[in-house]
Scaffold this active site. Sequence first.
Site, mmCIF file in Angstrom:
data_model
loop_
_atom_site.group_PDB
_atom_site.id
_atom_site.type_symbol
_atom_site.label_atom_id
_atom_site.label_comp_id
_atom_site.label_asym_id
_atom_site.label_seq_id
_atom_site.Cartn_x
_atom_site.Cartn_y
_atom_site.Cartn_z
ATOM 1 N N HIS A 33 -3.742 -15.357 16.719
ATOM 2 C CA HIS A 33 -4.482 -14.176 17.187
ATOM 3 C C HIS A 33 -4.736 -14.089 18.687
ATOM 4 O O HIS A 33 -5.514 -13.246 19.122
ATOM 5 C CB HIS A 33 -5.853 -14.082 16.489
ATOM 6 C CG HIS A 33 -5.772 -13.774 15.027
ATOM 7 N ND1 HIS A 33 -5.382 -14.701 14.088
ATOM 8 C CD2 HIS A 33 -6.029 -12.633 14.330
ATOM 9 C CE1 HIS A 33 -5.411 -14.146 12.885
ATOM 10 N NE2 HIS A 33 -5.774 -12.905 13.003
ATOM 11 N N GLY A 76 1.312 -12.024 16.655
ATOM 12 C CA GLY A 76 1.264 -12.204 15.203
ATOM 13 C C GLY A 76 0.426 -11.120 14.558
ATOM 14 O O GLY A 76 0.699 -10.670 13.451
ATOM 15 N N HIS A 77 -0.603 -10.688 15.246
ATOM 16 C CA HIS A 77 -1.388 -9.524 14.819
ATOM 17 C C HIS A 77 -1.216 -8.495 15.917
ATOM 18 O O HIS A 77 -1.751 -8.631 17.005
ATOM 19 C CB HIS A 77 -2.852 -9.896 14.639
ATOM 20 C CG HIS A 77 -3.648 -8.845 13.917
ATOM 21 N ND1 HIS A 77 -3.592 -7.495 14.221
ATOM 22 C CD2 HIS A 77 -4.527 -8.955 12.875
ATOM 23 C CE1 HIS A 77 -4.398 -6.832 13.407
ATOM 24 N NE2 HIS A 77 -4.971 -7.686 12.582
ATOM 25 N N HIS A 93 0.492 -6.909 5.970
ATOM 26 C CA HIS A 93 -0.924 -6.761 6.304
ATOM 27 C C HIS A 93 -1.177 -5.347 6.828
ATOM 28 O O HIS A 93 -0.546 -4.906 7.776
ATOM 29 C CB HIS A 93 -1.240 -7.814 7.368
ATOM 30 C CG HIS A 93 -2.685 -7.930 7.713
ATOM 31 N ND1 HIS A 93 -3.276 -7.150 8.677
ATOM 32 C CD2 HIS A 93 -3.659 -8.739 7.235
ATOM 33 C CE1 HIS A 93 -4.569 -7.486 8.784
ATOM 34 N NE2 HIS A 93 -4.821 -8.447 7.916
ATOM 35 N N GLU A 116 -4.095 -8.871 2.254
ATOM 36 C CA GLU A 116 -4.859 -7.818 2.926
ATOM 37 C C GLU A 116 -3.946 -6.639 3.216
ATOM 38 O O GLU A 116 -4.024 -6.047 4.305
ATOM 39 C CB GLU A 116 -5.471 -8.330 4.230
ATOM 40 C CG GLU A 116 -6.458 -9.476 4.021
ATOM 41 C CD GLU A 116 -7.339 -9.712 5.244
ATOM 42 O OE1 GLU A 116 -8.558 -9.811 5.076
ATOM 43 O OE2 GLU A 116 -6.789 -9.788 6.361
ATOM 44 N N GLU A 118 -9.189 -2.166 3.141
ATOM 45 C CA GLU A 118 -10.071 -2.661 4.200
ATOM 46 C C GLU A 118 -10.506 -1.526 5.127
ATOM 47 O O GLU A 118 -9.705 -0.667 5.490
ATOM 48 C CB GLU A 118 -9.310 -3.749 4.976
ATOM 49 C CG GLU A 118 -10.152 -4.404 6.040
ATOM 50 C CD GLU A 118 -9.362 -5.431 6.856
ATOM 51 O OE1 GLU A 118 -8.352 -5.959 6.344
ATOM 52 O OE2 GLU A 118 -9.753 -5.689 8.003
ATOM 53 N N CYS A 177 -11.035 -1.593 8.248
ATOM 54 C CA CYS A 177 -10.210 -1.606 9.465
ATOM 55 C C CYS A 177 -8.853 -0.934 9.236
ATOM 56 O O CYS A 177 -8.270 -0.394 10.179
ATOM 57 C CB CYS A 177 -9.943 -3.033 9.934
ATOM 58 S SG CYS A 177 -11.335 -3.777 10.793
ATOM 59 N N CYS A 181 -14.118 -8.339 11.311
ATOM 60 C CA CYS A 181 -13.436 -7.332 12.120
ATOM 61 C C CYS A 181 -13.988 -5.930 11.889
ATOM 62 O O CYS A 181 -14.002 -5.102 12.803
ATOM 63 C CB CYS A 181 -11.942 -7.336 11.816
ATOM 64 S SG CYS A 181 -11.584 -7.410 10.055
ATOM 65 N N CYS A 182 -14.427 -5.628 10.647
ATOM 66 C CA CYS A 182 -14.752 -4.238 10.306
ATOM 67 C C CYS A 182 -16.017 -3.711 10.984
ATOM 68 O O CYS A 182 -15.997 -2.600 11.523
ATOM 69 C CB CYS A 182 -14.844 -4.076 8.795
ATOM 70 S SG CYS A 182 -13.326 -4.520 7.929
#
Lengths: 632, 632
Positions: free
Chosen positions: B130, B181-182, B256, B308, B324, B326, B392-393
């Site tokens: 991340h 990666g994200h 994801h 996810e 989710e 997000c 995160c949300c």
Amino acid sequence: MDQPNRIPVPFPQVTITDAFWAPRQAANRDHGLWAVYQQLQATGRIAAYNLDWQPGSDQPQPHVFWDSDVAKWLEGACYSLITHPDPALKAEVEHVVDRILSAQQPDGGINPYFTVVAPQDRWTNLRDRHELYCAGHLIEAAIAHHQATGDPRFLHAIRRYADLIDRKFGPDDDQIHGYPGHEELEFALIKLYRHTGEKHYLEKARYFIEERGREPHYFDLEARARGEAENRPAPRPLEYWQAHKPVREQTEVVGHAVRAMYMYSAMADLAYETQDPSLLVTLRTLWHDLTSKKMYLTGGIGSSGSNEGFTQAYHLPNHDAYAETCAAIGLIFWAQRMLQLDLQSTYADVMERALYNGMLSGISLHGDRFFYENPLASHGDHHRQAFFKCSCCPPNLNRILPAVGGLMYSQTSQEIVAHLYIGSAATFNLEGGQVTLIQETDYPWDGVVCMRFKMNQPLNFTLKLRYPGWCQEARLYLNGEAISIGDHLEQGYICLDRQWAPGDEVRLQFVMAVTRVYAHPMVKANLGRVALMRGPLVYCLEEADHLVPLAAIRLPREAGFDCQFNPDLLDGVITIQATANAVDLSGEGQPLYQPTPPRTQPVKMTAIPYYAWDNRAPGEMRVWLLEDCLPH
Amino acid sequence: MDQPNRIPVPFPQVTITDAFWAPRQAANRDHGLWAVYQQLQATGRIAAYNLDWQPGSDQPQPHVFWDSDVAKWLEGACYSLITHPDPALKAEVEHVVDRILSAQQPDGGINPYFTVVAPQDRWTNLRDRHELYCAGHLIEAAIAHHQATGDPRFLHAIRRYADLIDRKFGPDDDQIHGYPGHEELEFALIKLYRHTGEKHYLEKARYFIEERGREPHYFDLEARARGEAENRPAPRPLEYWQAHKPVREQTEVVGHAVRAMYMYSAMADLAYETQDPSLLVTLRTLWHDLTSKKMYLTGGIGSSGSNEGFTQAYHLPNHDAYAETCAAIGLIFWAQRMLQLDLQSTYADVMERALYNGMLSGISLHGDRFFYENPLASHGDHHRQAFFKCSCCPPNLNRILPAVGGLMYSQTSQEIVAHLYIGSAATFNLEGGQVTLIQETDYPWDGVVCMRFKMNQPLNFTLKLRYPGWCQEARLYLNGEAISIGDHLEQGYICLDRQWAPGDEVRLQFVMAVTRVYAHPMVKANLGRVALMRGPLVYCLEEADHLVPLAAIRLPREAGFDCQFNPDLLDGVITIQATANAVDLSGEGQPLYQPTPPRTQPVKMTAIPYYAWDNRAPGEMRVWLLEDCLPH
């Protein structure tokens, strides 16, 4: 207490000759027993008795419950030898018995795990380690071996083990005040008492049953003695082992389903032997709780995999149903014992339900592949296996199948009670002499049952014939003359008390129609759903018979049914066909959400008996079908 | 490529004045931002920037994604300060910025985990760790801080970090040929390019996007460089990171969900900046795949918790929906970017769907409790939380709520495009001068929208008004005169090209009726079910409004609806009431199985907006209701 001298008629006195069970027994004999034996060998379960495992050795480490798998297989093999002698099987049986006897320790104990893996832990964790459970299964195997061969050496050896346990456990100060973590030894000891006449085995069974659940809880004391921290919670609540309360105070079936069934079976045996009405009261309460709130339509029980057992009332999910094969077998054991204590057809109804559905689904038609879990719906990912790591179910099937005839009848000296209808010949020793009863029937495909008597002279006795709970309409003829069933019904049995003569013929016609069955509305999974039964058989849809996904199919409430026997399908079954509605799943281009309901179209729907599913191409299955539509 | 110069109108130019979003923004300002800030402090996320964590110390160990939580909160706090100055919040913002800047390393890097926990691992595991994702969020935070305060110090510092990444990653031999990666850094760099005019940021974003999914796969090379065994499978398939194929070859949304949304958003930004039609083709394909097969009715996306993210087409379970918060926010980002590239109302329809349902459900009415997962049905065991371990949300909600006004409009120099209807005042700088557009509406409760223009002199421009996809019937009046909508519809927008004069009034009447919605029949979970919508709002049943379990309720197909505004319920909502049928669950004494269907009785059913559920007593909830009954 009702009729204390009623006994089940043992399977060696009953020869099954029909086209339904006889092939299932043959498959078990020809494939099932051999397949399981091969797995017992391949996994090291037989070699474990060589006692040559050592830490670091290449051999698989003996497991705490391996003895029970071997013992159940032995019991089944011996039962099979009783009705169908087979030198090859006999040789393997003797080989296994030799191995077991070679592993007996000087004090009488037989248990490879506690001999070579953890001898220091013997009898220190009754709760989790299965040693008394294994001992019980060895006792049952030894009795079966004695019955099959007449050779007493296994029985003698196992009695030394039973006597060791008898000395070790009990109320005295120098005895362990414990009881089995997995019940089974209790009824094995009562069986040993019945087989040997030695009353101290019955007394020890009584001790284990009476002691269970008393405070302070033995499983807690034992954990403390192992040095487990006081505040460390037990891995499961005591309900898991039915050890939360003394047995007479238990009012709800709880915990691990097989454990529960074996305990209730032992309680029924004890109630029978001791004529204790308080146990019967408890058993009736537990039976009602189970069968009115916690049993699948198939007789499968124990809905949750997390405890292999019971959850709350009416929690009966279909896809996630655990419904272990062994639990259905345990329910059959319990029901059969209740029938001796408390003759009411509801016990036989449930026994039949579990036998033809939840138990029989556990074994493939060929006899060598097994279900551990018996869900009532599958997305297509649940399949029979050759064996399991925890493989209690396959050998349990091995032993119940040869003994199905033993579930059919009870008798006293003056009555014959028929619980099940299966083409067969059975012999009864009554007060006035011997009677042979021939049943001719195509049950479970047809409800006509013809019974004829063979005997040397006329005899007075009562014939009691179960009126199946699934049947809405029946007729009875005695030597061709119609008899009013209603005039003779008692507790669900048609009671015919008369002088019977050689050649007398009783003809029963149970009208076998397709029945729509609805679940109690508290069973959320089945709201708006209907299941189909025909006679004792629960039906299901399988993907192999349908061009549309099963989830798309809805059965109109007014749909008619067409039943046909297909000799080439699934070893010969009657299918139920209907015209159903199916949602049209074709439209690839349809939007994901729209204000118009999906189109439906008529489709041919074919239901097969539940027990026979997963014997063809893998695919979806479901018992409970969406119904078109609820009344307003 | 369509209209390259269309830009979204930024939220500072739009003042929301309505009774729906303004209170949600106030709740975020008064409770949400402070509640999240408290959690950031309590969990050590702010203190992490002190860089005084050591192995064995009492402080919580900084985590690889903590920076992103702090950065999103900062971004949200700065947005809030832009529209609602607040010295107390400003002081905390500056405190956090100070902490972050104090943690900057000599080379420009800012990341406590890779400074004090695992400095040796920096940039060795882009796939899982991340760090580029965190850098992207810090860039967005710094831009927001610059916009809010005019103070360039955070922006300058973060540009040093961005420049470090720019030097470190790229196609040259001495650069790392990797990518995040994200995903998220990609669009943060494009935002930084837009904010600073520095084209190399855009080029680096393009590099990351173009490089992604090329062979040999960087994530595999990187794993090998870390010494991970060749034959060790990656923890997840490359689809999880949308790194299985070059982006232009991707045709299905996979992996994801948040990662996917951020990547597609960045691709849309890149397509916009580079006028690359091949990216637009890919994005349209992916959009179609998502919205026609993989999106919940609420705009929630990513049905599976295990990744996810996305599973197969039409797999949209209700109770187990991950959806989710997000991911819904990410979908809003993507939709809004598509509207600039490719003006079609379907993007705005989806943006609105996610905004009013799948996103807004993520935050409590009070603004300080959050959903991570947004299922469409609950047994009563799913509840909002103050924070999450992976949190995160909540800060993502913190940042989108103050910026909702920025989703309402796009403009070019000669057109104003209204995507959303919200009571507000917005300012547009057009070719001929400034225009202020006042929207007066009770949307989403009522479909009447009155628009008035304020400007100094008449101006020629095109007003484009979205015709909402949920609307079956609408009317349009210009200065009181009816206008035919059909004559002006283009790509779902009503296009009015004329000279507009001060005081001109456009009156839209979108008839807002209750709509029954059916899912594509391949969505198994919703077969035989119906959902209710009214305008953009998805409705649900909640236990609090019903005396019977929700599973017992069936909505007759012909049921009528009664809609009423309840000012005291859930901060003021319109409820939908109907008479439904409920299975009678009372009969305790009923058998478990019987041939008679369960009785039903009429019950009053009350549906509330989905976004408002779980703000009262905990209980069951469901969006998709069983319908009585399917047509034959």
